[in-house]
Design an enzyme around this catalytic site. Structure first.
Site, PDB file in Angstrom:
ATOM      1  N   HIS A 100      -3.635  -4.956  -0.465  1.00 49.87           N
ATOM      2  CA  HIS A 100      -3.189  -5.584   0.779  1.00 49.87           C
ATOM      3  C   HIS A 100      -3.206  -7.097   0.604  1.00 49.87           C
ATOM      4  CE1 HIS A 100      -3.198  -2.085   3.562  1.00 49.87           C
ATOM      5  NE2 HIS A 100      -4.050  -1.605   2.675  1.00 49.87           N
TER       6      HIS A 100
ATOM      7  N   CYS B  31       0.847  -1.195   0.000  1.00 51.12           N
ATOM      8  CA  CYS B  31       0.000   0.000   0.000  1.00 51.12           C
ATOM      9  C   CYS B  31       0.889   1.254   0.000  1.00 51.12           C
ATOM     10  CB  CYS B  31      -0.996  -0.041   1.150  1.00 51.12           C
ATOM     11  SG  CYS B  31      -2.385   1.115   0.945  1.00 51.12           S
TER      12      CYS B  31
ATOM     13  N   GLU C 108      -2.347  -9.349   2.662  1.00 50.74           N
ATOM     14  CA  GLU C 108      -2.796 -10.006   3.890  1.00 50.74           C
ATOM     15  C   GLU C 108      -4.317 -10.007   4.025  1.00 50.74           C
ATOM     16  OE1 GLU C 108      -2.532  -5.674   5.092  1.00 50.74           O
ATOM     17  OE2 GLU C 108      -1.508  -7.042   3.709  1.00 50.74           O
TER      18      GLU C 108
END
Length: 212
Positions: free
Chosen positions: A192, A87, A194
């Site tokens: 992202h 990001c 994750e």
């Protein structure tokens, strides 16, 4: 082997830590450490720089920890360890950020960070939610990923590339929006990983086993 997630108060790193720990166990990639200690970064075999919020705040936040930015840049440029920016962590790889004010980036991947301007007025900014990746170049961190895979985005600014060859993927959001960049030992994702379920976990696993 040790992978450091750099903590400079840029947001909640809990989900990133859990995702990297899970994939490190699966691929045998050693320890995952979340730290703001420059000495730990200096010893790391891999470095991950996350980032949430505005570009200027993240740059100043990183600079606010004595020796931390220097340790990150030494790891990337001198020791040439594998590096992943996430990001705003990816955006800081650029030459300049234009969010609210002109702020220098690391200039590791040439470009500017500019506000998204969708051609469709129905598309809101920030660009928030799932979008389909369009892969445009091969790379080891993309093994097992393909065009059409979904990734999770939350951002209002994106990288405008100086050299298109440094871009691995984009998404369509009323125009091309850079999604993944890479050069040498450096990779960045605007989304992202994750939070991107199996696709994100696969990318993390690829990064943890990548040898530039």
């Amino acid at each position: 082997m040790t992978t450091v997630l750099v903590d400079y108060d840029s947001g909640n790193l809990h989900s990133a830590q859990k995702a990297f720990e899970r994939m490190a166990r699966e691929v045998g990639a050693g320890d995952i450490i979340v730290t703001s200690d420059p000495d730990a970064v200096a010893r790391a075999d891999r470095v991950v720089l996350p980032g949430d919020g505005a570009f200027p705040a993240c740059r100043r936040g990183l600079q606010g920890f004595a020796g931390l930015e220097e340790a990150v840049l030494d790891a990337v440029t001198t020791r040439a360890v594998p590096f992943l920016g996430i990001c705003v962590g990816m955006q800081m790889l650029a030459t300049t950020g234009l969010e609210y004010e002109d702020v220098p980036g690391f200039d590791l991947i040439g470009g500017t960070i500019e506000r998204i301007a969708p051609t469709d007025p129905a598309l809101k900014v920030p660009h928030m939610g799932w979008n389909d990746l369009i892969l445009t170049a091969p790379h080891p961190v993309l093994a097992g990923l393909e065009t059409g895979d979904h990734a999770y985005f939350v951002h209002s600014y994106a990288m405008q590339m100086r050299d298109p060859a440094d871009r691995l993927a984009h998404v369509d959001y009323g125009g091309d929006v850079t999604a993944i960049v890479a050069r040498d030992n450096v990779v960045g994702t605007q989304f992202h990983p994750e939070k991107s379920q199996q696709i994100g976990l696969r990318l993390i696993a690829n990064f943890l086993t990548w040898s530039p």
